[in-house]
Every structure is written in structure tokens, then in C-alpha cells.
Design an enzyme around this catalytic site. Structure first.
Site, PDB file in Angstrom:
ATOM      1  N   GLU A 131       0.853  -1.192   0.000  1.00  0.00           N
ATOM      2  CA  GLU A 131       0.000   0.000   0.000  1.00  0.00           C
ATOM      3  C   GLU A 131       0.885   1.237   0.000  1.00  0.00           C
ATOM      4  OE1 GLU A 131      -2.410  -0.248   3.560  1.00  0.00           O
ATOM      5  OE2 GLU A 131      -2.810  -2.366   3.243  1.00  0.00           O
ATOM      6  N   LYS A 133       2.299   4.576   1.265  1.00  0.00           N
ATOM      7  CA  LYS A 133       2.278   5.155   2.618  1.00  0.00           C
ATOM      8  C   LYS A 133       1.958   6.642   2.467  1.00  0.00           C
ATOM      9  CE  LYS A 133       5.031   5.420   6.848  1.00  0.00           C
ATOM     10  NZ  LYS A 133       4.687   6.788   7.130  1.00  0.00           N
ATOM     11  N   ASP A 135       1.357  10.392   3.161  1.00  0.00           N
ATOM     12  CA  ASP A 135       1.978  11.300   4.123  1.00  0.00           C
ATOM     13  C   ASP A 135       0.918  12.277   4.624  1.00  0.00           C
ATOM     14  OD1 ASP A 135       3.930  12.312   5.650  1.00  0.00           O
ATOM     15  OD2 ASP A 135       5.004  13.342   4.039  1.00  0.00           O
ATOM     16  N   TYR A 242      -7.442   2.165   5.430  1.00  0.00           N
ATOM     17  CA  TYR A 242      -6.665   0.943   5.215  1.00  0.00           C
ATOM     18  C   TYR A 242      -6.674  -0.020   6.394  1.00  0.00           C
ATOM     19  CZ  TYR A 242      -3.466   4.161   7.560  1.00  0.00           C
ATOM     20  OH  TYR A 242      -2.926   5.070   8.424  1.00  0.00           O
ATOM     21  N   LYS A 330      10.686   3.169   3.231  1.00  0.00           N
ATOM     22  CA  LYS A 330      10.669   4.619   3.005  1.00  0.00           C
ATOM     23  C   LYS A 330      11.340   5.029   1.685  1.00  0.00           C
ATOM     24  CE  LYS A 330       9.443   7.145   6.155  1.00  0.00           C
ATOM     25  NZ  LYS A 330       9.623   7.409   7.554  1.00  0.00           N
ATOM     26  N   CYS A 424      20.470  44.205  12.671  1.00  0.00           N
ATOM     27  CA  CYS A 424      19.122  43.829  12.258  1.00  0.00           C
ATOM     28  C   CYS A 424      18.785  44.527  10.945  1.00  0.00           C
ATOM     29  CB  CYS A 424      18.122  44.215  13.340  1.00  0.00           C
ATOM     30  SG  CYS A 424      16.420  44.038  12.811  1.00  0.00           S
ATOM     31  N   CYS A 427      15.710  47.205  11.880  1.00  0.00           N
ATOM     32  CA  CYS A 427      15.825  48.397  12.731  1.00  0.00           C
ATOM     33  C   CYS A 427      17.267  48.836  12.939  1.00  0.00           C
ATOM     34  CB  CYS A 427      15.155  48.151  14.077  1.00  0.00           C
ATOM     35  SG  CYS A 427      16.103  47.028  15.116  1.00  0.00           S
ATOM     36  N   CYS A 442      18.071  40.106  17.076  1.00  0.00           N
ATOM     37  CA  CYS A 442      18.049  41.564  17.090  1.00  0.00           C
ATOM     38  C   CYS A 442      17.798  42.005  18.528  1.00  0.00           C
ATOM     39  CB  CYS A 442      16.925  42.043  16.180  1.00  0.00           C
ATOM     40  SG  CYS A 442      16.403  43.717  16.521  1.00  0.00           S
ATOM     41  N   CYS A 448      12.097  47.517  17.398  1.00  0.00           N
ATOM     42  CA  CYS A 448      12.251  46.917  16.079  1.00  0.00           C
ATOM     43  C   CYS A 448      10.878  46.685  15.456  1.00  0.00           C
ATOM     44  CB  CYS A 448      13.002  45.592  16.200  1.00  0.00           C
ATOM     45  SG  CYS A 448      13.105  44.717  14.634  1.00  0.00           S
TER      46      CYS A 448
HETATM   47  S1  IVH Z   1      -0.768   0.761   8.869  1.00  0.00           S
HETATM   48  C1  IVH Z   1      -0.353  -1.093  13.037  1.00  0.00           C
HETATM   49  N1  IVH Z   1      -1.006   1.585   6.376  1.00  0.00           N
HETATM   50  O1  IVH Z   1       2.088   5.665   8.572  1.00  0.00           O
HETATM   51  C2  IVH Z   1      -0.213  -0.521  11.671  1.00  0.00           C
HETATM   52  N2  IVH Z   1      -0.172   3.131   7.977  1.00  0.00           N
HETATM   53  O2  IVH Z   1       4.585   5.326  10.046  1.00  0.00           O
HETATM   54  C3  IVH Z   1      -0.529   0.914  11.589  1.00  0.00           C
HETATM   55  N3  IVH Z   1       0.275   5.369   7.079  1.00  0.00           N
HETATM   56  O3  IVH Z   1       0.685   5.701  11.789  1.00  0.00           O
HETATM   57  C4  IVH Z   1      -0.366   1.639  10.331  1.00  0.00           C
HETATM   58  N4  IVH Z   1      -0.335   4.964   5.015  1.00  0.00           N
HETATM   59  O4  IVH Z   1      -0.342   7.230   9.953  1.00  0.00           O
HETATM   60  C5  IVH Z   1      -0.634   1.908   7.626  1.00  0.00           C
HETATM   61  N5  IVH Z   1      -1.313   2.194   4.151  1.00  0.00           N
HETATM   62  C6  IVH Z   1      -0.951   2.514   5.393  1.00  0.00           C
HETATM   63  C7  IVH Z   1      -0.493   3.815   5.724  1.00  0.00           C
HETATM   64  C8  IVH Z   1      -0.106   4.072   7.028  1.00  0.00           C
HETATM   65  C9  IVH Z   1       0.110   5.879   5.851  1.00  0.00           C
HETATM   66  C10 IVH Z   1       0.790   6.100   8.246  1.00  0.00           C
HETATM   67  C11 IVH Z   1      -0.027   5.933   9.506  1.00  0.00           C
HETATM   68  C12 IVH Z   1       0.908   5.288  10.485  1.00  0.00           C
HETATM   69  C13 IVH Z   1       2.236   5.730   9.963  1.00  0.00           C
HETATM   70  C14 IVH Z   1       3.354   4.831  10.441  1.00  0.00           C
END
Ligand code: IVH
Length: 694
Positions: A131, A133, A135, A242, A330, A424, A427, A442, A448
Site C-alpha cells: 500500500e 504510505k 503522508d 486501510y 521509506k 538587524c 531596525c 536583534c 524593532c
Molecule cells: S498501517 C499497526 N497503512 O504511517 C499498523 N499506515 O509510520 C498501523 N500510514 O501511523 C499503520 N499509510 O499514519 C498503515 N497504508 C498505510 C499507511 C499508514 C500511511 C501512516 C499511519 C501510520 C504511519 C506509520
């Protein structure tokens, strides 16, 4: 002051016990501070990489010295305790975090570990969902009989903030689930903002003189954590789901099956989710998503692999704060090359001189970037950044875009090193650097204009005095024309001063004066926040208001706390979430004569600051009492206990002092219990406490 990590260069196995102890203490504090900055204040103070390296170092020392693991170890905690502005929600099932993989080898190790743990043969396939991840900001939404009843942020993993009203404004998320739904169904996912919506929103905010967000993640967090859901409703928030928390009455066999169910119920699921059955496939998917990443409409900072079979997930379980059955692989920060056109020195509310790079606008992973932080003068010198240089900038998940490197081969012949000003730029007062500080400040104080204008702008901002009609431009103009030089002047404005000014008709003048009149009385919490004390954001202001109750009590305590031997100092530093560094800033603020003058001028101008209104706790046996929890609680989690005590009108302190009324001690209680006994403070067991509060 943040504690120094004096032994950071010594490998864990070479540390003496004494050094390890000191290092763990410093790390616990530093990580907790970064957690509060990130989770409670939405204003990160470390990059992901720095933060991860601190946590890694902490874990390495802990595994070398298992006896030294602290009660407040960051390993046992996810994120930060929630801020003061929202009601607290205890998660029925904790919201945990994920371990990280950076290299391909880490992913192989992850799968190997699972194989060994489950005792599977070498050719047995382990299916994994892959999946993106997202942000964003994680949330949990509880549906009872198909109806959304409560939604919360992750908070510290055990207790989050009640954001039900805010979550309901997100169109992606249904308020009712139709069809065959479990009686209780907690859905988990991520709230985010698309890159395009983020850019457009920032442009609107800039035009209206509002807050500019550093990146889509901060914009989403700041929008979701609004005390007024009407503001959240105006923000373009979206969500992906998810996972699940508490579920009553239904089970699934695989993660994939669960995702399909979410989809059928009408929840947004990410269409890039797939299933892989070998490490090679997983890495291929990682590479594919990595190369598509910049083109996706939202930010992702990696991908998440999860064991597909839920019976295996159950057997694998968790280690400290993360599951054994999932890992986040990551991506590195997104980078781009561009020209550094100029270095601007900005002067903040506290006089800090901050260098900002002006760049030829460049697309970094789908977001146009034209400014980047250069941090401070040491950073500029260390990287030898010069005006006219071609630089590499990066946008890493949750920090402001940064200049990472100079392309020396592209440096123009006539370039000279950047000379950081010692005066600064606003001022012309001397800008000085204390021995132990990285920032130059400053010395002009309110003389200022930059500092005064910034402070005024903060004072009237939405979360502070919330005076409509006083945007940045007006504040600057009123300041320049001597109409408002300090906060108290605001309450002395006369209609005649504004008549005849360009852009100010009768109606707009009346509206502004009425908006000011409405704020002649203000709550303590807003007032404290409005003062703009460094590190005192909304959450800390609320804590202080909650703790001290009235302006007089707070002001007296802050001036008395100057003496570190005083009870006032001990009381201040015993408030949970107020560390020594925040205490220093609070005390420092009141030590300055001109700040005390601002307060007395406001009083003279007729401002009334209302006492903090505590929730109705009549009948609560612990209302107004200061309580301390220590040792292991067996009937409820520590955070739940704290949240409950706060709701019952008590103050919760982290250490025992003469002011403590009650100590609730569970098994394993140590120094705090001893202290209570020495001071003669009443001590009860958890059961006695529960009987007391009924
Ligand atoms: S599963 C126990 N799935 O990433 C498992 N997390 O670094 C819990 N996040 O706290 C998380 N996409 O905020 C999961 N497909 C995904 C995710 C995901 C983003 C975030 C989530 C989590 C953080 C962990």
C-alpha cells in the site's frame, strides 16, 4: 534548554553505564520535545531522518543496557500526548506505528524474520499487501450500528483528540455505512491534502494574510486539528482508509479482503494497493511507485508491506510500538536543482534572524517551491551557500523545503562568501548571538518594527484575539502611522484616527471598532497564546490556563518562578508537557520589563481577562486537586487515567511536590511514592482511587 547529547559519537557498546544513563535521559527528553512539536503543535522541529536517527540511537543503547530502560522511554510511546484544546478519546485498540526499512536488505530481513517466527518452509509463499504510505495524519473513526459516532487522532497511540465534528466535514468519509456492517466498526486511515489543493490553499491564505503551511502534510494536520469545525469544512481535506481498530461481530481472512470490504462500504481506498508474493515482486512495486511518486496527486513517503493473512498477523503480534507483520519501506526526500537568487534575512517575533533562500521556482515532486530555509548562519557557512549558486533543494515529508547542497561546478567566477549581518536588517540594532545559541537575535525589542509588527499580527490573529479586518497590510500601515505601536493601542483607537484613510469607509471603520469592542473581554487561554511567548502555542496556553486558572495567579507564578528554588518554579516544571525549555521561555518573557509593561498597559486600557472556565465538575471529589499517577496502573492505561482526572477537574502533575494532594500508586512505584511519603502527601491504590471517583 534542550539537553546536550554529549556522548553521541560514542558507539553504544563503548558507553559506560553512567554515560548510557545520561544519554537515555537526554534522548527521552529530546524525542518527547520533537513529538510535541510534531503531533501537538503541527510544527516539526526535526527532519524525519534526524528524528529516526535519535530513535535508533535510543533503541541501540536500550538493547545494550536493558536495565537502564526508562519508564518514559520513547520506545514504549508513539507520538505525543494530545494537546489541550480537544476532548480526549481513549482508543479501544491502540493506534500503533510502523517500523522502517530503508534498503532492500531491510525488506529481505523483514520477510525472513516472519518466515522464522511462523516457522514456514523456504518455499512457502508469504503474500503481502503493498500500500502507498500516505503522508498525512492518521485517524480512527468509530461506527456503531453503521453510524459514525466518534473520530479521533492518533495522539500518543493510547489517547487521541476528539475530532468527530471535523472528520464529519470530509466528504470522502461516509457518515453512515450501508449494508452488512458489524455492530461496532472502527475504521482507520489517513487524512491528507492533494498537492494541488495545498498550493491553491496556500495562495488563498497568503492573499488573506493567513497562515502559510510548509507542505501538504502540515496543511492537512493544521486543518484537521481546528477547534472550530467550520474552518475544517473550508479546507480541501481528503482521506484514504486501510485498517481497523475495535470490531464486534465480523472477521475477515486477509487484509486484501478487508480493503475490498471497505471499498464496498463506500470508503476511499488507494487504487495503487496490490498483493505481492515474493520479495522480488515487493521491490519491483517499490521501484514502480517510486518512479510514479512525483506524478501522484498526493505525497507519499514510502510504501507499507503487510502480511496478507490475518491469522498470521495475529500470531506475529507486536513488538513495542510496531507490528511484526508490517513495515514501511521509506523513499528518500524529493530533490530538485535550481538557482539561489537571493538570501533574505527575516526577523521573527522574538527577534531571531532567519535566513531564507529565494529560488527560481522549481517543481519538487509535484509542488512548486520558491523559498527554502537555510536554518541559521552556521548552516550557511558550513555549506558555503552563496547568492548566485546553483543548489539542490529537498522537500522531505514534513519539514520546510531545505537547501541541501551547493553545485560547486556551477558556481559563477565572481562569487563571494555570504556575510551574515551583525545588524538587524529592519531596525539596524545590533544582532547578537549568545554563547550557547545558534541563532542571532536583534536586540531592538519593541523598537524593532519587525518584532513589533510580528507580535501585533500574532496578537490579533484568528487563534488569539481574532480581530477581523486587521490583516498583515493594515497592521503594517497602522504601525507605520503610529496608530498601533503596542497591543494596548488597539483598545484606544478612535474613529477619527481612521477616517479619511484610503480604503477605510464609514462601514469598515465601524466594523473594525465593533470587532475590537467584542474582544475587550477575552478568555485566559486565548490571552496567553496571544502574548506570543516563544514555544507557547495553543496547546501550551491551554495547559497553563487550565493549571493556573486566572491571569493574576499565572502572572504571579511566572514572576516568582524566576527563582529556581521556589515552589512556583517546581510547580511550573511539574506540569506535564512543560519541560525546562518552555519554562525558561516563560520565565524569560516575564523577566523583560517591556513585556510586563505590555500586560499592565492592557489592563489600564480596560481589557478584562476571564478566568479559565473549568468543565462542570461539581460533585467531583478531585476537582481542583493536584494528582500524580505513579507505578503501573492495572485497570486503565496511564493516558486514560490522566484524561479522566482532567475531565473530573483535577490537575495532573508529573512529579510530587508539597502542592500534590493525592498520589495514585500502582505496583512498581518508586521515587515518587517515596517523595510522597516524605512530604506526607496522601497515597492511594488504583482501586481506592476508582472507588473515590466512583
Ligand atoms: S498501517 C499497526 N497503512 O504511517 C499498523 N499506515 O509510520 C498501523 N500510514 O501511523 C499503520 N499509510 O499514519 C498503515 N497504508 C498505510 C499507511 C499508514 C500511511 C501512516 C499511519 C501510520 C504511519 C506509520
Amino acid at each position: 534548554m534542550t539537553p546536550a547529547l554529549t556522548n553521541r559519537d560514542i558507539p553504544p557498546e563503548k558507553l559506560t553505564e553512567k554515560q548510557a544513563k545520561a544519554e537515555l535521559k537526554a534522548l527521552a527528553k529530546l524525542i518527547a520535545e520533537h513529538d510535541v512539536a510534531y503531533h501537538t503543535n503541527d510544527a516539526p522541529t526535526a527532519s524525519d531522518a534526524e528524528y529516526d536517527s535519535l530513535r535508533k540511537r535510543n533503541e541501540a543503547i536500550e538493547s545494550q543496557f536493558p536495565d537502564l530502560v526508562r519508564a518514559d522511554s520513547p520506545t514504549a510511546r508513539v507520538g505525543a500526548a494530545p494537546g489541550g484544546g480537544f476532548k480526549k478519546v481513549a482508543h479501544a485498540v491502540p493506534m500503533l506505528s510502523l517500523g522502517n526499512a530503508f534498503a532492500d536488505d531491510d525488506v529481505m530481513d523483514f520477510v525472513d524474520r516472519i518466515r522464522r517466527f511462523l516457522d514456514l518452509g523456504d518455499d512457502e509463499k508469504i503474500e503481502m499487501t503493498v500500500e502507498p504510505k500516505i503522508d498525512g495524519l492518521s485517524f480512527s473513526a468509530r461506527y456503531e450500528k453503521g453510524r459514525l459516532t466518534v473520530a479521533a487522532t492518533r495522539g500518543d497511540g493510547a489517547v487521541g483528540e476528539d475530532i468527530t465534528a471535523n472528520i464529519k466535514t470530509i466528504k470522502d468519509l461516509p457518515e453512515f455505512i450501508m449494508g452488512d456492517v458489524p455492530k461496532v466498526m472502527e475504521i482507520r486511515g489517513e487524512v491528507y491534502m492533494t498537492k494541488q489543493d495545498f498550493q491553491a490553499m496556500n495562495e488563498r491564505q497568503a492573499a488573506a494574510g493567513g497562515k502559510i503551511f510548509a507542505n501538504p502534510r502540515n496543511a492537512a494536520a493544521g486543518s484537521l486539528r481546528q477547534l472550530d469545525p467550520k474552518i475544517t469544512a473550508q479546507r480541501p481535506l481528503k482521506a484514504f482508509t486501510y485498517g481497523w481498530g475495535a470490531v464486534e461481530g465480523q472477521t475477515w481472512n486477509t487484509q486484501w479482503e478487508f480493503i475490498q470490504t471497505l471499498k464496498a462500504w463506500g470508503f476511499p481506498v488507494n487504487k495503487r494497493t496490490t498483493v505481492c508474493s515474493s520479495v522480488a515482486d515487493m521491490l519491483e512495486e517499490y521501484a514502480r511507485l517510486g518512479s510514479d511518486r512525483a506524478g501522484l496527486p498526493y505525497d507519499i513517503d514510502g510504501i507499507v508491506y503487510k502480511v496478507n493473512r490475518l491469522d498470521w498477523q495475529k500470531r506475529l503480534g507486536f513488538v513495542s510500538r510496531a507490528p511484526r507483520w508490517a513495515i514501511a519501506h521509506k523513499f528518500s526526500a524529493e530533490q530538485a536543482e535550481t538557482l539561489l537568487e537571493n538570501i533574505e534575512i527575516q526577523v521573527g517575533r522574538t527577534g531571531a534572524l532567519t535566513p531564507v533562500a529565494h529560488l527560481t521556482p522549481v517543481n519538487v515532486g509535484g509542488v512548486m517551491v520558491s523559498r527554502a530555509t537555510l536554518h541559521n548562519e552556521d548552516e550557511i557557512a558550513r555549506k558555503d551557500v552563496r547568492i548566485g549558486d546553483t543548489v539542490i533543494i529537498q522537500r522531505a515529508g514534513d519539514v520546510i523545503p531545505q537547501v541541501v547542497e551547493v553545485k560547486l561546478d556551477k558556481r559563477p567566477g565572481e562569487s563571494t562568501a555570504f556575510a551574515f549581518p551583525h545588524k538587524c536588517p529592519v531596525c539596524d540594532s545590533l544582532a547578537v548571538r549568545e554563547d550557547d545559541e545558534v541563532v542571532r537575535r536583534c536586540t531592538g525589542g519593541l523598537v524593532c518594527a519587525a518584532q513589533a509588527v510580528e507580535r501585533l499580527r500574532h496578537f490579533v490573529s484568528r487563534e488569539a484575539f481574532d480581530i477581523e479586518g486587521l490583516g498583515e497590510k493594515n497592521i503594517e500601515a497602522f504601525f507605520a502611522d503610529d496608530i498601533i505601536r503596542s497591543p494596548a493601542d488597539l483598545f484606544k483607537i478612535k474613529k477619527a484616527q481612521l477616517e479619511g484613510r484610503e480604503g477605510w469607509g464609514d462601514k469598515s471603520i465601524d466594523n473594525l471598532l465593533a470587532a475590537i469592542d467584542r474582544r475587550r473581554t477575552i478568555g485566559l487561554e486565548r490571552f496567553i497564546y496571544a502574548l506570543g511567548i516563544p514555544q507557547v502555542g495553543q496547546a501550551t496556553a491551554r495547559l497553563l490556563a487550565h493549571h493556573y486558572g486566572s491571569l493574576d495567579a499565572w502572572e504571579l507564578a511566572m514572576t516568582t518562578a524566576k527563582d529556581e528554588e521556589s515552589d512556583a518554579f517546581r510547580e511550573l516544571t511539574s506540569i506535564e508537557q512543560i519541560g525546562p525549555s518552555v519554562a525558561t521561555d516563560l520565565i524569560g518573557f516575564f523577566a523583560e520589563k517591556h513585556n510586563r509593561e505590555v500586560l499592565s498597559a492592557l489592563r489600564k486600557a480596560g481589557l478584562t481577562v476571564e478566568d479559565f472556565v473549568r468543565p462542570d465538575t461539581s460533585g467531583s471529589p478531585i476537582a481542583g486537586k493536584t494528582v500524580v499517577f505513579t507505578g503501573t496502573l492495572e485497570k486503565m492505561g496511564r493516558n486514560e487515567a490522566k484524561a479522566q482526572a482532567l475531565a473530573l477537574g483535577a490537575k495532573v502533575a508529573g512529579s510530587v511536590s508539597k502542592k500534590t494532594d493525592l498520589v495514585i500508586a500502582g505496583p512498581g512505584a518508586g521515587s515518587k511514592l517515596k517523595e510522597a511519603e516524605t512530604l506526607g502527601v496522601k497515597v492511594v491504590t488504583e482501586d481506592e482511587y476508582l472507588a473515590l471517583i466512583g
